[in-house]
Design a protein around this motif. Structure first.
Motif, PDB file in Angstrom:
ATOM      1  N   LEU A  48       0.813  -1.209   0.000  1.00 29.78           N
ATOM      2  CA  LEU A  48       0.000   0.000   0.000  1.00 29.78           C
ATOM      3  C   LEU A  48       0.847   1.260   0.000  1.00 29.78           C
ATOM      4  O   LEU A  48       1.973   1.280   0.503  1.00 29.78           O
ATOM      5  N   GLY A  49       0.286   2.313  -0.545  1.00 32.20           N
ATOM      6  CA  GLY A  49       0.887   3.636  -0.492  1.00 32.20           C
ATOM      7  C   GLY A  49      -0.210   4.676  -0.620  1.00 32.20           C
ATOM      8  O   GLY A  49      -1.384   4.358  -0.843  1.00 32.20           O
ATOM      9  N   TYR A  50       0.172   5.943  -0.480  1.00 28.16           N
ATOM     10  CA  TYR A  50      -0.799   7.026  -0.536  1.00 28.16           C
ATOM     11  C   TYR A  50      -0.546   7.908  -1.748  1.00 28.16           C
ATOM     12  O   TYR A  50       0.583   8.036  -2.212  1.00 28.16           O
ATOM     13  N   TRP A  51      -1.612   8.535  -2.244  1.00 23.79           N
ATOM     14  CA  TRP A  51      -1.480   9.455  -3.360  1.00 23.79           C
ATOM     15  C   TRP A  51      -2.479  10.597  -3.205  1.00 23.79           C
ATOM     16  O   TRP A  51      -3.493  10.466  -2.507  1.00 23.79           O
ATOM     17  N   GLU A  52      -2.168  11.704  -3.835  1.00 23.23           N
ATOM     18  CA  GLU A  52      -3.054  12.856  -3.844  1.00 23.23           C
ATOM     19  C   GLU A  52      -3.031  13.472  -5.238  1.00 23.23           C
ATOM     20  O   GLU A  52      -2.006  13.464  -5.921  1.00 23.23           O
ATOM     21  N   ASP A 112      -9.430  21.123   0.904  1.00 25.05           N
ATOM     22  CA  ASP A 112      -9.506  19.695   0.568  1.00 25.05           C
ATOM     23  C   ASP A 112     -10.515  19.414  -0.545  1.00 25.05           C
ATOM     24  O   ASP A 112     -10.431  18.394  -1.233  1.00 25.05           O
ATOM     25  N   ALA A 113     -11.490  20.296  -0.723  1.00 25.89           N
ATOM     26  CA  ALA A 113     -12.499  20.079  -1.766  1.00 25.89           C
ATOM     27  C   ALA A 113     -11.892  20.131  -3.156  1.00 25.89           C
ATOM     28  O   ALA A 113     -12.515  19.691  -4.123  1.00 25.89           O
ATOM     29  N   ASN A 114     -10.685  20.669  -3.259  1.00 22.00           N
ATOM     30  CA  ASN A 114     -10.007  20.736  -4.550  1.00 22.00           C
ATOM     31  C   ASN A 114      -8.900  19.687  -4.657  1.00 22.00           C
ATOM     32  O   ASN A 114      -7.979  19.823  -5.455  1.00 22.00           O
ATOM     33  N   GLN A 115      -9.005  18.644  -3.829  1.00 24.49           N
ATOM     34  CA  GLN A 115      -8.010  17.568  -3.811  1.00 24.49           C
ATOM     35  C   GLN A 115      -8.709  16.222  -3.887  1.00 24.49           C
ATOM     36  O   GLN A 115      -9.840  16.069  -3.413  1.00 24.49           O
ATOM     37  N   LEU A 116      -8.050  15.265  -4.492  1.00 21.75           N
ATOM     38  CA  LEU A 116      -8.462  13.864  -4.437  1.00 21.75           C
ATOM     39  C   LEU A 116      -7.442  13.125  -3.587  1.00 21.75           C
ATOM     40  O   LEU A 116      -6.239  13.196  -3.852  1.00 21.75           O
TER      41      LEU A 116
END
Length: 694
Positions: free
Chosen positions: A151-155, A239-243
């Protein structure tokens, strides 16, 4: 912090002044701490390693080794940044404070000591140290979980279209994060077949706020990694402008699943499919029989008589080798198409033969049996096998795969009991009854065309890109005066055998052309597919028959699609090529039906003028669960489209398989999800008001 918890906490006091140590012990002991003392910096280092304290109080000025040096060495030796070290110093100037923190101190207290302040500082430092240790352990646990799970994280920053990835990306995939810095770069590193689906999923999550959850293949040099990408858009503030989401490397899992699937469906000794796979193949073949199919499916079983004696004479390994040789000889004799072979029991093998008629199927099965009568060599032994066999047919004997196999096994056992090598799964009485029924049906069939008992139904085909009905396949039906509507599988083979197929086939072409012209005049340009039987296709007057029917009806040749099968074209390749070229030059469309279960030769696919390939429903029915079927459908789609052909998937009955088929790039779809075979007026109404199922 409760006293019961404090008594288990250990404090190391390092000070060369005995009075200060005594005072510190008294104050700290009353607070419930365990106190350990050291007289100088060197002793403090040794005591820290032995007692592993929860907090250290360290005097700055001491003989042998001062507090700064001792603090620095403790930090280096113990490697625990969460261990609180409070420096005791008479100096409160900035330089002394900076030296303490540079050495690794957590806090400092000036002398003379304010005891109330000391106890609060100690309590605070212990609480902070405990929290830091728990955070560190949580991070270690999290890192271990992420490492094991891949697993890893992304934005994804939507405003600047930038992608950020956690440090796990490169170890897991072999692709550095800076290579996937934005959406365009990510799509470039994605397998071409997965790009459209990934882009659509990301854009949908961006535009609608829906959750993203899909798998795709990431290209890492010559390697492919299967990634699962999960994410959703933030809801508040920036945050609303991020996935935000996680990614997971599923490559090893998918490979392991493929291996497990293979082992679950194959026999280890022979490498052949096992009973489970064989029944699935038979079921798929039966499901794949078109309603107007003129083929025959034979399922046969072969039992090696008294095989136990070979275990005794050759040993278990020798007997296994003999089974392997039997399996290989059956596999070699099966050839590339039309026959499947499996090991369904200890010394029992099963064969599935797809042929144009019962005689051809039985002949191929007998050919395999004859190969087993030739001697086998295991080491120095030359072995002749005795065997018994039986077979059952579809359509005819039963209607499901398990029963078909069971009937074949019953026939094999009957053959063994009666001393025959091979029997069909039907008694003489059954055979006689079937023959009487066939004769009566044949007699009525001769009058059916004259009595206008035949009619056509049309099954719609939907174009994914246009979202509309683009064409239909014409399917013949017979309304018998007493039996009602007779299934095509019962009368189409009779049409072939009696030669009536020429007259009835010509009527089908005329009726399809008439309907195409009627729809064209009504403003509906619907392509109509007409199946050509083997006898029709090989007849010398076929082109004239079709061309005349088209001219007489006033239909555009481009609306008539002549459907042929791969096996049909193989019977006379030269004739097939010339005839298809003639049809193509006249403006007719050519469709290769049941693609994938015939010869599927690249040479002939390139040689024949084909406009459309229709993927057989055998590959479609399991596409949501069988990864192999998905790969086959994807490969056939890429092959067809690269040659400029339209690709149609048959037998689609539910939305989920339809979604899979659309995802792999198929152009059109046919099946009960779009519409069952229907009269022309119903199809016209459907085409005019058609709305794609969601």
């Amino acid at each position: 912090m409760p006293f019961s918890m404090l008594k288990n906490l250990k404090v190391l006091v390092v000070d060369d002044d005995a009075t200060t140590r005594l005072a510190l012990r008294g104050v700290l002991s009353r607070q419930g701490y365990q106190v350990v003392e050291a007289h100088n910096g060197q002793q403090g280092i040794e005591a820290a390693q032995v007692h592993r304290p929860h907090l250290i109080l360290m005097d700055v000025v001491m003989p042998e080794l001062d507090g700064y040096s001792a603090c620095a060495q403790i930090r280096l030796l113990m490697g625990d940044e969460s261990l609180p070290i409070i420096m005791l110093t008479a100096a409160d100037d900035m330089q002394s404070i900076e030296m303490a923190f540079n050495a690794g101190a957590t806090d400092f207290i000036t002398k003379p000591i304010n005891w109330a302040l000391l106890t609060e500082r100690v309590r605070y430092a212990l609480r902070t140290g405990g929290l830091n240790r728990e955070v560190r352990r949580s991070r270690l646990r999290e890192a271990a979980v992420r490492r094991v799970a891949g697993l890893g994280y992304w934005e994804w920053s939507l405003g600047g279209d930038t992608l950020a990835w956690s440090e796990e990306l490169e170890p897991l995939t072999g692709v550095a994060a800076h290579h996937l810095a934005n959406l365009e770069a990510l799509i470039e590193y994605t397998h071409p077949d997965d790009r459209k689906r990934l882009l659509s999923g990301l854009e949908r999550a961006r535009d609608t706020g829906s959750k993203l959850d899909l798998e795709f293949r990431l290209l890492a040099g010559t390697d492919e990694r299967v990634l699962r990408l999960i994410g959703e858009r933030g809801t508040q503030g920036e945050d609303a402008n991020q996935l935000f989401g996680v990614f997971q490397d599923l490559t090893d899992s998918r490979r392991a699943e493929a291996l497990v699937d293979y082992l679950a469906l194959h026999d280890e000794t022979t490498g052949l499919g096992n009973r489970r796979l064989f029944v699935r193949q038979v079921r798929n073949a039966m499901d794949g029989f078109r309603i107007n199919s003129n083929k025959v499916l034979l399922v046969g079983t072969i039992d090696l008589s008294r095989f136990g004696r070979y275990n005794e004479s050759l040993g278990e390994s020798g007997a296994d080798k003999l089974l392997g040789l039997v399996g290989q000889r059956l596999k070699d004799g099966a050839g590339p198409v039309g026959v499947e072979v499996a090991r369904v029991g200890g010394d029992e093998f099963a064969v599935m033969v797809l042929a144009q008629d019962e005689g051809g199927a039985a002949q191929r099965f007998q050919g395999l049996l004859s190969k087993l009568t030739q001697p086998f060599r295991v080491g120095e032994h030359e072995i002749f096998l005795a065997l018994s066999a039986g077979y059952a047919l579809f359509p005819g004997d039963v209607s499901d795969a398990e029963s078909l196999l069971k009937h074949a096994q019953d026939a094999q056992r009957q053959a063994r009991r009666t001393g025959h090598q091979c029997l069909r799964a039907s008694s003489d009485q059954d055979m006689a009854r079937q023959q009487r029924g066939q004769l009566a049906l044949e007699r009525d069939l001769h009058k059916a065309l004259e009595r206008q008992e035949f009619f056509l139904l049309y099954q719609p085909q939907m174009d994914f890109a246009a979202g509309r009905i683009a064409g239909a396949e014409a399917l013949i039906r017979w309304r018998h005066p007493t039996l009602g509507v007779v299934p095509p599988v019962q009368f189409v083979p009779l049409l072939e055998e009696t030669g009536l197929i020429h007259e009835v086939g010509a009527w089908v072409v005329q009726e399809a052309c008439r309907q195409a012209a009627a729809w064209e005049r009504a403003g509906l340009n619907l392509r109509i597919g007409v199946n050509l039987s083997p006898r029709q296709f090989l007849s010398l007057g076929l082109f004239d028959t079709v061309a005349h029917a088209c001219r007489s009806a006033g239909a555009s040749p481009s609306l008539i699609e002549l459907e042929i099968t791969e096996s049909l074209t193989m019977q006379d390749v030269e004739h097939s090529t010339e005839l298809l070229q003639e049809f193509r030059q006249a403006g007719f469309l050519i469709a290769l039906d049941d693609f994938g279960i015939g010869h599927s030769s690249m040479e002939y696919l390139l040689k024949f003028p084909i406009d459309v390939i229709k993927i057989d429903r055998a590959f479609v029915s399991q596409i949501t669960t069988a990864r192999g079927d998905r790969a086959i459908v994807r490969a056939m789609t890429v092959l067809g489209q690269s040659l400029g052909m339209t690709v149609i998937a048959e037998g689609v009955e539910n939305q989920r398989p339809c979604d899979f088929i659309e995802a792999v790039g198929v152009n059109e779809v046919q099946g009960y999800l779009i519409g069952k075979p229907m009269p022309p007026q119903e199809l016209e109404a459907l085409a005019r008001g058609y709305t794609r199922p969601l």
